[in-house]
Design an enzyme around this catalytic site. Sequence first.
Site, PDB file in Angstrom:
ATOM      1  N   GLY A 176      -1.059   8.235   0.975  1.00 49.96           N
ATOM      2  CA  GLY A 176      -1.377   8.262   2.397  1.00 49.96           C
ATOM      3  C   GLY A 176      -0.240   7.774   3.289  1.00 49.96           C
ATOM      4  O   GLY A 176       0.939   8.092   3.067  1.00 49.96           O
ATOM      5  N   ASP A 199      -2.632  -6.466  -7.576  1.00 54.59           N
ATOM      6  CA  ASP A 199      -3.455  -6.800  -6.413  1.00 54.59           C
ATOM      7  C   ASP A 199      -2.633  -7.465  -5.296  1.00 54.59           C
ATOM      8  O   ASP A 199      -2.241  -8.628  -5.405  1.00 54.59           O
ATOM      9  CB  ASP A 199      -4.584  -7.740  -6.872  1.00 54.59           C
ATOM     10  CG  ASP A 199      -5.513  -8.080  -5.732  1.00 54.59           C
ATOM     11  OD1 ASP A 199      -5.399  -7.469  -4.648  1.00 54.59           O
ATOM     12  OD2 ASP A 199      -6.366  -8.968  -5.930  1.00 54.59           O
ATOM     13  N   GLY A 223       0.855  -1.204   0.000  1.00 58.91           N
ATOM     14  CA  GLY A 223       0.000   0.000   0.000  1.00 58.91           C
ATOM     15  C   GLY A 223       0.876   1.234   0.000  1.00 58.91           C
ATOM     16  O   GLY A 223       0.708   2.143   0.807  1.00 58.91           O
ATOM     17  N   CYS A 224       1.848   1.254  -0.949  1.00 57.55           N
ATOM     18  CA  CYS A 224       2.946   2.230  -0.891  1.00 57.55           C
ATOM     19  C   CYS A 224       2.681   3.552  -1.597  1.00 57.55           C
ATOM     20  O   CYS A 224       3.506   4.455  -1.535  1.00 57.55           O
ATOM     21  CB  CYS A 224       4.195   1.618  -1.532  1.00 57.55           C
ATOM     22  SG  CYS A 224       3.987   1.380  -3.321  1.00 57.55           S
ATOM     23  N   TYR A 261     -17.190   3.877  13.711  1.00 54.56           N
ATOM     24  CA  TYR A 261     -15.828   3.426  13.408  1.00 54.56           C
ATOM     25  C   TYR A 261     -15.372   2.274  14.323  1.00 54.56           C
ATOM     26  O   TYR A 261     -15.450   1.118  13.947  1.00 54.56           O
ATOM     27  CB  TYR A 261     -14.828   4.604  13.436  1.00 54.56           C
ATOM     28  CG  TYR A 261     -13.556   4.189  12.760  1.00 54.56           C
ATOM     29  CD1 TYR A 261     -13.390   4.352  11.382  1.00 54.56           C
ATOM     30  CD2 TYR A 261     -12.551   3.543  13.469  1.00 54.56           C
ATOM     31  CE1 TYR A 261     -12.254   3.877  10.749  1.00 54.56           C
ATOM     32  CE2 TYR A 261     -11.414   3.063  12.836  1.00 54.56           C
ATOM     33  CZ  TYR A 261     -11.267   3.234  11.484  1.00 54.56           C
ATOM     34  OH  TYR A 261     -10.148   2.757  10.856  1.00 54.56           O
ATOM     35  N   PHE A 308      -1.937  -0.601  -6.004  1.00 49.52           N
ATOM     36  CA  PHE A 308      -2.837  -0.886  -7.121  1.00 49.52           C
ATOM     37  C   PHE A 308      -3.262   0.441  -7.720  1.00 49.52           C
ATOM     38  O   PHE A 308      -4.143   1.109  -7.191  1.00 49.52           O
ATOM     39  CB  PHE A 308      -4.059  -1.634  -6.581  1.00 49.52           C
ATOM     40  CG  PHE A 308      -4.649  -2.614  -7.558  1.00 49.52           C
ATOM     41  CD1 PHE A 308      -4.236  -2.649  -8.877  1.00 49.52           C
ATOM     42  CD2 PHE A 308      -5.609  -3.520  -7.146  1.00 49.52           C
ATOM     43  CE1 PHE A 308      -4.767  -3.566  -9.764  1.00 49.52           C
ATOM     44  CE2 PHE A 308      -6.157  -4.444  -8.030  1.00 49.52           C
ATOM     45  CZ  PHE A 308      -5.731  -4.469  -9.335  1.00 49.52           C
TER      46      PHE A 308
HETATM   47  P1  NAD Z   1      -4.832   5.398   1.082  1.00 55.39           P
HETATM   48  O1  NAD Z   1      -6.089   5.212   0.324  1.00 55.39           O
HETATM   49  O2  NAD Z   1      -4.122   6.697   0.963  1.00 55.39           O
HETATM   50  O3  NAD Z   1      -3.776   4.239   0.649  1.00 55.39           O
HETATM   51  C1  NAD Z   1      -4.181   2.924   0.413  1.00 55.39           C
HETATM   52  C2  NAD Z   1      -3.082   2.165  -0.322  1.00 55.39           C
HETATM   53  O4  NAD Z   1      -3.550   0.814  -0.524  1.00 55.39           O
HETATM   54  C3  NAD Z   1      -2.738   2.716  -1.718  1.00 55.39           C
HETATM   55  O5  NAD Z   1      -1.358   2.593  -1.921  1.00 55.39           O
HETATM   56  C4  NAD Z   1      -3.469   1.757  -2.669  1.00 55.39           C
HETATM   57  O6  NAD Z   1      -2.897   1.638  -3.957  1.00 55.39           O
HETATM   58  C5  NAD Z   1      -3.293   0.469  -1.898  1.00 55.39           C
HETATM   59  N1  NAD Z   1      -4.233  -0.589  -2.277  1.00 55.39           N
HETATM   60  C6  NAD Z   1      -5.573  -0.622  -2.130  1.00 55.39           C
HETATM   61  N2  NAD Z   1      -6.048  -1.803  -2.588  1.00 55.39           N
HETATM   62  C7  NAD Z   1      -4.984  -2.512  -3.023  1.00 55.39           C
HETATM   63  C8  NAD Z   1      -4.811  -3.803  -3.591  1.00 55.39           C
HETATM   64  N3  NAD Z   1      -5.836  -4.635  -3.802  1.00 55.39           N
HETATM   65  N4  NAD Z   1      -3.566  -4.185  -3.930  1.00 55.39           N
HETATM   66  C9  NAD Z   1      -2.497  -3.372  -3.739  1.00 55.39           C
HETATM   67  N5  NAD Z   1      -2.590  -2.154  -3.193  1.00 55.39           N
HETATM   68  C10 NAD Z   1      -3.818  -1.734  -2.835  1.00 55.39           C
HETATM   69  O7  NAD Z   1      -5.169   5.028   2.584  1.00 55.39           O
HETATM   70  P2  NAD Z   1      -4.642   5.523   4.007  1.00 55.39           P
HETATM   71  O8  NAD Z   1      -5.639   6.459   4.559  1.00 55.39           O
HETATM   72  O9  NAD Z   1      -3.211   5.893   3.950  1.00 55.39           O
HETATM   73  O10 NAD Z   1      -4.819   4.184   4.850  1.00 55.39           O
HETATM   74  C11 NAD Z   1      -3.770   3.254   5.016  1.00 55.39           C
HETATM   75  C12 NAD Z   1      -3.986   2.521   6.328  1.00 55.39           C
HETATM   76  O11 NAD Z   1      -3.918   3.462   7.408  1.00 55.39           O
HETATM   77  C13 NAD Z   1      -5.366   1.853   6.428  1.00 55.39           C
HETATM   78  O12 NAD Z   1      -5.223   0.621   7.082  1.00 55.39           O
HETATM   79  C14 NAD Z   1      -6.149   2.830   7.284  1.00 55.39           C
HETATM   80  O13 NAD Z   1      -7.196   2.206   7.994  1.00 55.39           O
HETATM   81  C15 NAD Z   1      -5.057   3.323   8.219  1.00 55.39           C
HETATM   82  N6  NAD Z   1      -5.345   4.622   8.889  1.00 55.39           N
HETATM   83  C16 NAD Z   1      -5.754   5.700   8.166  1.00 55.39           C
HETATM   84  C17 NAD Z   1      -6.042   6.880   8.837  1.00 55.39           C
HETATM   85  C18 NAD Z   1      -6.521   8.108   8.096  1.00 55.39           C
HETATM   86  O14 NAD Z   1      -7.062   9.018   8.731  1.00 55.39           O
HETATM   87  N7  NAD Z   1      -6.313   8.194   6.809  1.00 55.39           N
HETATM   88  C19 NAD Z   1      -5.878   6.973  10.218  1.00 55.39           C
HETATM   89  C20 NAD Z   1      -5.410   5.872  10.917  1.00 55.39           C
HETATM   90  C21 NAD Z   1      -5.143   4.689  10.233  1.00 55.39           C
END
Ligand code: NAD
Length: 427
Positions: A81, A140, A77-78, A270, A103
């Site tokens: 975010g 994926d 998930g690089c 949540y 992805f």
């Molecule tokens: P984001 O949407 O910015 O990033 C998600 C990443 O997952 C992306 O790199 C995307 O390409 C990848 N991804 C999604 N489906 C995929 C798949 N099938 N195969 C490969 N890659 C895939 O999300 P984020 O907000 O950075 O969240 C990341 C984690 O941090 C999550 O577990 C979220 O619950 C947690 N989190 C987020 C927050 C917030 O406020 N944003 C707060 C605390 C924790």
Amino acid sequence: MQIGKKRKWLLCTSGYGMIIKPMVRNNICLNSHPAGCEKAVQNQIDYVRQNLAKEKDQIIAKESAPAGSPALVLVIGCSTGYGLSSRIAAAFGYCAVTVGVSFEKAGSSAKPGTPGWYNNRCFDAEAKKANLVSKTLNGDAFSNEMKAEAVKAIRETAAIAGIPAKTDLIVYSLASPVRTDPLTGITHRSVIKPIGEAFSGNTLDIMNGAITAASVEPATEDEIANTIKVMGGEDWKLWLEALDREGILAPAARTVGYSYIGPEFSWPIYKNGTLGHAKKDLESAAAEITGGGKATAWVSVNKALVTRASAVIPIFPFYVSVLYKVMKEKGIHEGCIEQIVRLYTERLYTKESTSDPASVPVDSEGRIRIDDLEMQEDVQLETIRRMELITAENVNELTDIAGFRHDFMEAHGFDVGGIDYEAEIGR
Ligand code: NAD
């Protein structure tokens, strides 16, 4: 940031490039700006160089990286975010070799690609310029094929860097609405819903400031189980098993998955809802991974931030716009990169915890808390007090909706300082 009528958001093409304007509907941005995405990645790299590596020259930084800091890092998930920041901090802060999985979609002649596509492209280009080894895989992460590709990439990148193919940090940062189980072939969908009773709360349109009451019906048993399947810890464990089976896990490997808890008023939607149940499952997975003895796993509870995934969570934009205002007034606001630099320097890789995982500061349930500033009593009391006072008339004054909108736009490459949004650009 220019906010105008529908026509202004259209994608205009002329000549060989295109001028791209944001297209936003219901807190979802449908397009991205390549140059803005790239600049935002460079800004994060600059922050890490100044605050973590503390060296402009990456070669000097490599020599002075603390012993025991990560050397070969896999980020699942690089591209955006928290995952993107985790990768940038590991690479440009500790000079780690990084393999990233995400992805994303490339651009076409009709439409720009997804923000993560450009973020990854920029990350790899900047890493190369700094003599850092990196490889980004697109596909994926839940599939067996992607796990096999990542194993191959870890071996290849380690060979290029001349280091042992032993992954010492695995960051699990997926946010996905869907997962196909590689064993059964069944596709599961996650939902963000309360459990037991309906949830009602205000939500905020970040583009026009409109406040509307939203109500979400409770999840069915199937929806709960499916959300756990997608956002729980099963796939995290499968990743660790795959690396171990292939002999590419370092003896003292560490792994971290991200979670959120938030204030009590949000718990029905949540923490105690479908997503919270999935995060509980992530915590159980962390305990199982650590118990298996091959790696130490933590769940890190992070701050509420605007990312592509989070803007669509009910009540979230309303709460976060006020939270931002309060935290900025107190001088303790952080974005993803500040959060992750703190996760590394003050939790996972402190002087003590680098050599002793038991010294990583955790709460009574074994979780890392970098949501500590958000959850401070004074911050929460003031945020909740203001949330009760907000009306359509005072929303701009009592909330930081402008800051929220900026971060949301920036996550898609818009509203980034130093970018000429009237210029035609290639894809
Ligand atoms: P984001 O949407 O910015 O990033 C998600 C990443 O997952 C992306 O790199 C995307 O390409 C990848 N991804 C999604 N489906 C995929 C798949 N099938 N195969 C490969 N890659 C895939 O999300 P984020 O907000 O950075 O969240 C990341 C984690 O941090 C999550 O577990 C979220 O619950 C947690 N989190 C987020 C927050 C917030 O406020 N944003 C707060 C605390 C924790």
